[in-house]
Design an enzyme around this catalytic site. Structure first.
Site, mmCIF file in Angstrom:
data_model
loop_
_atom_site.group_PDB
_atom_site.id
_atom_site.type_symbol
_atom_site.label_atom_id
_atom_site.label_comp_id
_atom_site.label_asym_id
_atom_site.label_seq_id
_atom_site.Cartn_x
_atom_site.Cartn_y
_atom_site.Cartn_z
ATOM 1 N N ASP A 92 -40.800 39.054 6.811
ATOM 2 C CA ASP A 92 -41.305 37.977 5.974
ATOM 3 C C ASP A 92 -41.562 38.512 4.441
ATOM 4 O O ASP A 92 -42.100 37.791 3.777
ATOM 5 C CB ASP A 92 -42.401 37.462 6.579
ATOM 6 N N ASP A 153 -37.312 31.440 11.591
ATOM 7 C CA ASP A 153 -37.744 31.493 10.085
ATOM 8 C C ASP A 153 -37.159 32.397 9.177
ATOM 9 O O ASP A 153 -37.366 32.030 7.927
ATOM 10 C CB ASP A 153 -39.265 31.768 10.550
HETATM 11 N N1 GLY Z 1 -43.219 32.236 9.982
HETATM 12 C C1 GLY Z 1 -44.115 32.141 10.930
HETATM 13 C C2 GLY Z 1 -44.578 30.659 11.144
HETATM 14 O O1 GLY Z 1 -43.907 29.766 10.563
HETATM 15 O O2 GLY Z 1 -45.594 30.295 11.804
#
Ligand code: GLY
Length: 376
Positions: A92, A153
């Site tokens: 992330d 994601d």
């Molecule tokens: N990237 C984690 C979520 O969208 O919860």
């Protein structure tokens, strides 16, 4: 479709000005009863901590009010504790350092911010698994080895790699991003345009072992935030590479998403959740609106896709109108704008106020007014 973006932005501006004045040192995640929870300190590595930076830089870009810049600079420095801690560094990095350090660098040219963005991009590229052509998502947790896990994601983290390639004039990062995007196109996106959330590969030989339902209702279902990440993520990969296959994929995902939007314009947590369940997720709504607007703009510039462009833009406006009319709180005395956010289908509480729902809502509105600072 009635959505007065300029009027909404005016309300947002007043609200965020009051919010930053009340919270100059806060790292917000949830707003609880109108008060931001502060993730400074031990929870500085949490994946959403860049989004407040995104709100601050968007608002600074719009208003030139120093209070936004000062708070954003403080947040960016606090996040160095995560940047220097291998346990915090996962895939992330795009969510964390594009709306903070890279946004700062774009607006001010600050060399320290450029340095942070570069370290984050190096780390993200280093998570690429050559055996399976995927970027490893999360680190191990509770004794579970997650070396072979990839999640949809991650499509939203790839722009950090596109940025690094562009500014360094070094194709390595972009090559990693495109290998991951190609893998996601092939393995995550289903025939009907919906997306899996988690895929587990054998990290030694790259064999696809299993799909997991992840934060959605169940394996094989369509967790809406994941659909939003895929929709916006493939659109961004197209914007950065101009490769037609990413645009086709983004349209396929968008067509699926648009076909599932309820009449109310409010987005459920999972498009396949049981009919008697009314869980909603405003984060999914706001993320999808951003992707649909960008996709709409791309399609409207192409004579053969104007009808698609109109369809995507109308869908975005339907979603944003529903959020504005039914889910937005513009009360300047309270922190947080959008209610009805959900972390995942199998959670106890589905009426949360997440800072990243607000971020994407603000970004979508600013795309419409033409005031957006491009973050991704
Ligand atoms: N990237 C984690 C979520 O969208 O919860």
């Amino acid at each position: 479709m009635e959505f007065r973006a300029e009027e909404v932005l005016e309300k947002i501006k007043k609200k965020e000005l009051a919010t930053v004045r009340r919270n100059p040192h806060t790292v917000p995640y949830l707003a609880i009863n109108g008060v931001y929870e502060d993730l400074s300190g031990e929870r500085i590595g949490w994946w959403t901590n860049g989004f407040w930076g995104g709100i601050l830089w968007q608002m600074y870009h719009l208003t030139k009010e120093d209070c936004f810049k000062t708070a954003a600079e403080e947040l960016e420095k606090k996040m160095d504790a995560a940047l220097h801690n291998a346990r915090c560094m996962d895939h992330d990095s795009g969510f964390r350092w594009l709306p903070t350090a890279v946004a700062n660098w774009r607006l001010t040219g600050n060399p320290e911010s450029y340095n942070r963005g570069t370290i984050a991009a190096d780390n993200l590229a280093g998570r690429f698994n050559l055996n399976g052509s995927f970027i490893r998502a999360w680190n191990d947790e509770n004794g579970v080895n997650r070396a072979g896990w990839a999640i949809i994601d991650c499509m939203m983290n790839l722009p950090l790699l596109y940025w690094a390639s562009e500014v360094q004039k070094d194709p390595r990062y972009k090559a990693v991003a495109m290998k991951h995007a190609d893998m996601a196109m092939k393995n995550f996106i289903r025939q009907d345009g919906s997306s899996n959330h988690i895929l587990c590969f054998d990290p030694e030989n790259g064999e696809l072992l299993q799909a997991l339902g992840g934060q959605g209702y169940k394996e094989g279902s369509a967790w809406t935030r994941g659909q939003g990440w895929a929709l916006y993520g493939f659109t961004l990969s197209y914007l950065h590479t101009k490769e037609a296959r990413y645009l086709e994929t983004a349209k396929k995902v968008a067509d699926y998403f648009v076909s599932k939007i309820p009449e109310s314009g409010l987005i459920p947590v999972d498009f396949d959740q049981p009919e008697n369940v009314d869980f909603e997720d405003s984060t999914a709504a706001a993320i999808a609106a951003c992707g649909l607007i960008e996709l709409g703009k791309i399609c409207r510039e192409d004579a053969e896709s104007t009808a698609d462009g109109r369809k995507y833009m109308d869908a975005a406006l339907q979603i944003l109108s529903a959020l504005d009319e039914k889910r937005a709180d513009y009360d300047e005395a309270r922190d947080g704008i959008l209610s009805h956010c959900s972390a995942q289908y199998h959670a106890e509480d589905h009426n949360l106020w997440f800072v990243y729902a607000d971020y994407y809502y603000i970004e979508a509105v600013m795309k419409l007014t033409g005031d957006e600072l491009f973050i991704w």
